[in-house]
Scaffold this active site. Structure first.
Site, mmCIF file in Angstrom:
data_model
loop_
_atom_site.group_PDB
_atom_site.id
_atom_site.type_symbol
_atom_site.label_atom_id
_atom_site.label_comp_id
_atom_site.label_asym_id
_atom_site.label_seq_id
_atom_site.Cartn_x
_atom_site.Cartn_y
_atom_site.Cartn_z
ATOM 1 N N SER A 215 -75.958 19.582 -63.421
ATOM 2 C CA SER A 215 -76.629 20.276 -64.703
ATOM 3 C C SER A 215 -76.343 21.734 -64.736
ATOM 4 O O SER A 215 -76.187 22.611 -63.607
ATOM 5 C CB SER A 215 -78.010 19.925 -64.644
ATOM 6 O OG SER A 215 -78.711 20.719 -63.535
ATOM 7 N N GLU A 234 -68.709 22.313 -63.104
ATOM 8 C CA GLU A 234 -68.400 21.306 -63.950
ATOM 9 C C GLU A 234 -69.726 20.645 -64.353
ATOM 10 O O GLU A 234 -70.384 20.166 -63.619
ATOM 11 C CB GLU A 234 -67.613 20.157 -63.275
ATOM 12 C CG GLU A 234 -66.056 20.495 -62.853
ATOM 13 C CD GLU A 234 -65.367 20.046 -64.245
ATOM 14 O OE1 GLU A 234 -65.653 19.885 -65.086
ATOM 15 O OE2 GLU A 234 -63.932 20.276 -63.743
ATOM 16 N N LEU A 235 -70.058 20.885 -65.709
ATOM 17 C CA LEU A 235 -71.556 20.828 -66.171
ATOM 18 C C LEU A 235 -71.394 19.746 -67.414
ATOM 19 O O LEU A 235 -70.767 19.063 -67.411
ATOM 20 C CB LEU A 235 -72.166 21.997 -66.438
ATOM 21 C CG LEU A 235 -71.877 23.255 -65.323
ATOM 22 C CD1 LEU A 235 -72.555 24.721 -65.814
ATOM 23 C CD2 LEU A 235 -72.753 22.826 -64.277
ATOM 24 N N CYS A 267 -71.039 12.540 -68.188
ATOM 25 C CA CYS A 267 -71.025 13.815 -68.924
ATOM 26 C C CYS A 267 -70.293 13.969 -70.096
ATOM 27 O O CYS A 267 -70.258 14.593 -71.130
ATOM 28 C CB CYS A 267 -70.415 14.990 -67.908
ATOM 29 S SG CYS A 267 -69.166 14.393 -67.131
ATOM 30 N N GLU A 359 -78.412 17.628 -74.208
ATOM 31 C CA GLU A 359 -77.555 16.482 -73.601
ATOM 32 C C GLU A 359 -78.574 15.369 -73.387
ATOM 33 O O GLU A 359 -79.418 15.695 -72.676
ATOM 34 C CB GLU A 359 -76.835 16.835 -72.322
ATOM 35 C CG GLU A 359 -76.283 15.833 -71.699
ATOM 36 C CD GLU A 359 -75.531 16.384 -70.405
ATOM 37 O OE1 GLU A 359 -76.198 17.222 -69.617
ATOM 38 O OE2 GLU A 359 -74.479 15.978 -69.981
HETATM 39 P P1 NAP Z 1 -78.248 18.059 -61.033
HETATM 40 O O1 NAP Z 1 -79.657 17.717 -61.009
HETATM 41 O O2 NAP Z 1 -77.872 19.583 -61.461
HETATM 42 O O3 NAP Z 1 -78.009 17.850 -59.424
HETATM 43 C C1 NAP Z 1 -76.479 18.127 -59.171
HETATM 44 C C2 NAP Z 1 -76.589 18.245 -57.672
HETATM 45 O O4 NAP Z 1 -77.133 19.485 -57.487
HETATM 46 C C3 NAP Z 1 -77.158 17.347 -57.001
HETATM 47 O O5 NAP Z 1 -76.712 17.008 -55.631
HETATM 48 C C4 NAP Z 1 -78.490 17.989 -56.588
HETATM 49 O O6 NAP Z 1 -79.284 17.703 -55.400
HETATM 50 C C5 NAP Z 1 -78.047 19.552 -56.486
HETATM 51 N N1 NAP Z 1 -79.030 20.609 -56.636
HETATM 52 C C6 NAP Z 1 -80.299 20.444 -57.244
HETATM 53 N N2 NAP Z 1 -80.737 21.759 -57.232
HETATM 54 C C7 NAP Z 1 -80.062 22.619 -56.448
HETATM 55 C C8 NAP Z 1 -80.188 23.797 -55.814
HETATM 56 N N3 NAP Z 1 -81.094 24.509 -55.934
HETATM 57 N N4 NAP Z 1 -79.031 24.213 -55.011
HETATM 58 C C9 NAP Z 1 -78.031 23.538 -54.776
HETATM 59 N N5 NAP Z 1 -78.178 22.039 -54.989
HETATM 60 C C10 NAP Z 1 -78.822 21.771 -55.977
HETATM 61 O O7 NAP Z 1 -77.467 17.012 -61.836
HETATM 62 P P2 NAP Z 1 -77.612 15.335 -61.839
HETATM 63 O O8 NAP Z 1 -78.669 15.045 -62.712
HETATM 64 O O9 NAP Z 1 -77.139 14.749 -60.625
HETATM 65 O O10 NAP Z 1 -76.305 14.936 -62.735
HETATM 66 C C11 NAP Z 1 -76.150 15.232 -64.188
HETATM 67 C C12 NAP Z 1 -75.690 16.227 -64.825
HETATM 68 O O11 NAP Z 1 -74.394 16.422 -64.246
HETATM 69 C C13 NAP Z 1 -75.466 16.146 -66.233
HETATM 70 O O12 NAP Z 1 -75.713 17.518 -66.928
HETATM 71 C C14 NAP Z 1 -74.130 15.925 -66.549
HETATM 72 O O13 NAP Z 1 -73.449 16.192 -67.775
HETATM 73 C C15 NAP Z 1 -73.428 16.664 -65.148
HETATM 74 N N6 NAP Z 1 -71.913 16.255 -64.783
HETATM 75 C C16 NAP Z 1 -70.983 16.901 -65.363
HETATM 76 C C17 NAP Z 1 -69.778 16.382 -65.044
HETATM 77 C C18 NAP Z 1 -68.523 17.172 -65.102
HETATM 78 O O14 NAP Z 1 -67.277 16.934 -64.640
HETATM 79 N N7 NAP Z 1 -68.481 18.099 -66.147
HETATM 80 C C19 NAP Z 1 -69.607 15.172 -64.233
HETATM 81 C C20 NAP Z 1 -70.690 14.494 -64.120
HETATM 82 C C21 NAP Z 1 -72.074 14.866 -64.210
HETATM 83 P P3 NAP Z 1 -80.515 16.513 -55.804
HETATM 84 O O15 NAP Z 1 -80.181 15.505 -55.977
HETATM 85 O O16 NAP Z 1 -80.838 16.524 -54.085
HETATM 86 O O17 NAP Z 1 -81.485 17.325 -56.488
#
Ligand code: NAP
Length: 456
Positions: A215, A234-235, A267, A359
């Site tokens: 995210s 990549e968000l 995403c 989103e």
């Molecule tokens: P997320 O909540 O941002 O988590 C992503 C990763 O970041 C997880 O491993 C999470 O760990 C970690 N994280 C959380 N807080 C952190 C911190 N303070 N420091 C370091 N790492 C931290 O995202 P998600 O819910 O897994 O994925 C959904 C998002 O990803 C959506 O917005 C989607 O659009 C985006 N996405 C983008 C792409 C692309 O290629 N552009 C592809 C796929 C997904 P924990 O799980 O332990 O919290």
């Protein structure tokens, strides 16, 4: 972090435990960085890196069924989509192996200026150093592959922090890399406290690049904090598609399938469809008909199209956003008896409804009637995101005008905006990120050039 504690992984569908991994924190992350730094001191030659990558690709094909079942179990991804992901991960490794074999600098035409005459110059392309990789829950195998395979191709050891909801596929992939001959220290998976592990990756100067998919909320903060490192993001997206009156007849089928596979948790899941007025009636009825045919239920069932979202919290949030919308719910809008949100289509939302401007990351699509291509493009661009977008039309000028004016990292013509092949440069503009993934592009980011000048 208590020594020896485990992180339990639960099925988003049944709530049952599907596995566990060691739970790490600051100490484990520090040890992993030290091991990676030691690995970097003993470089692996390109032929050896390429051989390991090829071997992992072969292992992924051999163990395809196991990989797909693991993805499905931990992410709640329907087997149909999990199989595609497992297959794609093998191709990500193949492309990384190709790039490992081609990795080279370039000759500089020194006699192009008087100052350079009499000199020979070229660049070496060298690994940037230790890489910190952070991956999301939604493609727990292939998005991990998109980080660790190019890193190995580039000659960089990795400390990987997978999503806490889905660490099993990452652990599986690390096992395959070991089986393929990867020496110790080159890849350590540290699951557990995101803030503790993230802090180590941000603070330790030996980590030269952080590659993050997830995210924007988390990603941009990491970039702010680690301003002296390369931070590649990549968000998210609020993915639009435009349907013109002369769209190919399969537009509704393609968009229906790509809006709801993995319950909209990609995403680039289709979220906002802008339909030209002349196409509106026919498109809406065909689209809703195809959406209602999707099979909703258990992700382990090979026939299921739409399974659960990742957590109860997300299910409640998504249903709340649907209730808040001022549009008309044409189908769905609620969860079934198993708690799975039925594919939801909302016509004519208000521009500031969350389902239209944020989103959703769930099985919800909006339909908006527009009177011109300009209005459609403006609507598609009216978001802070910019990952991929699509237009369906047989008209060359409309498609090329859209390709030029849609403010996205990728524009698909007569294909769903959800399409991605692993050799593509994939990534966003605006709030959607600052990089392109795809082994050739990622390797470029993970290496740096050293100039060598020889006085003849
Ligand atoms: P997320 O909540 O941002 O988590 C992503 C990763 O970041 C997880 O491993 C999470 O760990 C970690 N994280 C959380 N807080 C952190 C911190 N303070 N420091 C370091 N790492 C931290 O995202 P998600 O819910 O897994 O994925 C959904 C998002 O990803 C959506 O917005 C989607 O659009 C985006 N996405 C983008 C792409 C692309 O290629 N552009 C592809 C796929 C997904 P924990 O799980 O332990 O919290």
């Amino acid at each position: 972090m208590a020594a020896g504690s485990l992180l339990e992984v639960r099925s988003p569908y049944s709530g049952g435990v599907v596995g566990s991994v060691p739970k790490g924190g600051r100490l484990e992350a520090q040890r992993a960085v030290a091991a990676a730094a030691a690995a970097l001191a003993e470089p692996l030659p390109a032929y050896e890196r390429a051989r390991i990558l090829d071997r992992v690709s072969a292992l992924l094909l051999e163990r395809h069924d196991e990989a797909a079942r693991l993805i499905s179990a931990e992410a709640g991804k329907p087997m149909k989509a999990a199989r595609v992901e497992a297959q794609r991960a093998a191709s990500t490794y193949t492309f990384a192996a190709v790039e490992a074999r081609k990795l080279a600098g370039e000759m500089i035409p020194m006699d192009a200026s008087a100052a350079g005459a009499g000199k020979l110059a070229f660049t070496l392309r060298l690994p940037i150093g230790v890489i910190g990789a952070i991956s999301p829950f939604n493609f727990p195998l292939n998005l991990v592959a998109h980080k660790i395979a190019p890193a190995l191709a580039a000659g960089c050891p990795v400390v990987l922090k997978p999503a806490s909801a889905t660490p099993l596929s990452a652990q599986f992939l690390a096992g395959l890399e070991r089986e393929a001959g990867l020496p110790d220290g080159w890849l350590t998976v540290v699951a557990g406290s995101a803030s503790e592990i993230g802090d180590v990756l941000v603070e330790d100067e030996r980590v030269k690049l952080i590659t993050f998919t997830g995210s924007g909320e988390v990603g941009w903060k990491l970039a702010e904090r680690a301003h002296r490192k390369r931070v590649k993001l990549e968000l998210g997206n609020a993915t639009p598609a435009i349907v013109c009156a002369d769209a190919p007849p399969d537009a509704a089928v393609k968009l229906a399938a790509n809006s709801f596979s993995f319950a909209g948790q990609s995403c680039i899941s289709v979220q906002r469809i802008f339909v030209l007025a002349d196409a509106w009636d026919a498109f809406v009825s065909s689209f809703v008909e195809h959406v209602e045919r999707l099979k909703v239920g258990d992700p382990a069932d090979e026939d299921t199209d739409v399974g659960p979202v990742i957590s109860e919290h997300d299910r409640d949030r998504i249903l709340e956003w649907v209730r808040e919308s001022r549009g008309d719910v044409l189908t769905g809008g609620e969860a079934n008896a198993d708690g799975v949100i039925r594919p939801t289509v909302i016509a004519s939302p208000a521009p500031d409804d969350k389902v239209q401007c944020e989103e959703v990351f769930g099985p919800v699509v909006t339909l908006t009637k527009v009177s011109s291509l300009d209005e459609a493009i403006d609507g598609a661009n009216a978001t802070r995101y910019g990952l991929q977008a699509a237009i369906f039309t047989r008209d060359l000028q409309s498609s090329l005008a859209a390709a030029q004016r849609l403010e996205f990292g990728g524009v698909l013509i007569n294909e769903a905006p959800t399409f991605r092949a692993d050799q593509m440069p994939y990534g966003g503009v605006k709030a959607s990120g600052n990089t392109r993934e795809g082994p050739a592009w990622t390797i470029h980011e993970m290496t740096e050039e050293r100039l060598v000048v020889l006085n003849l």
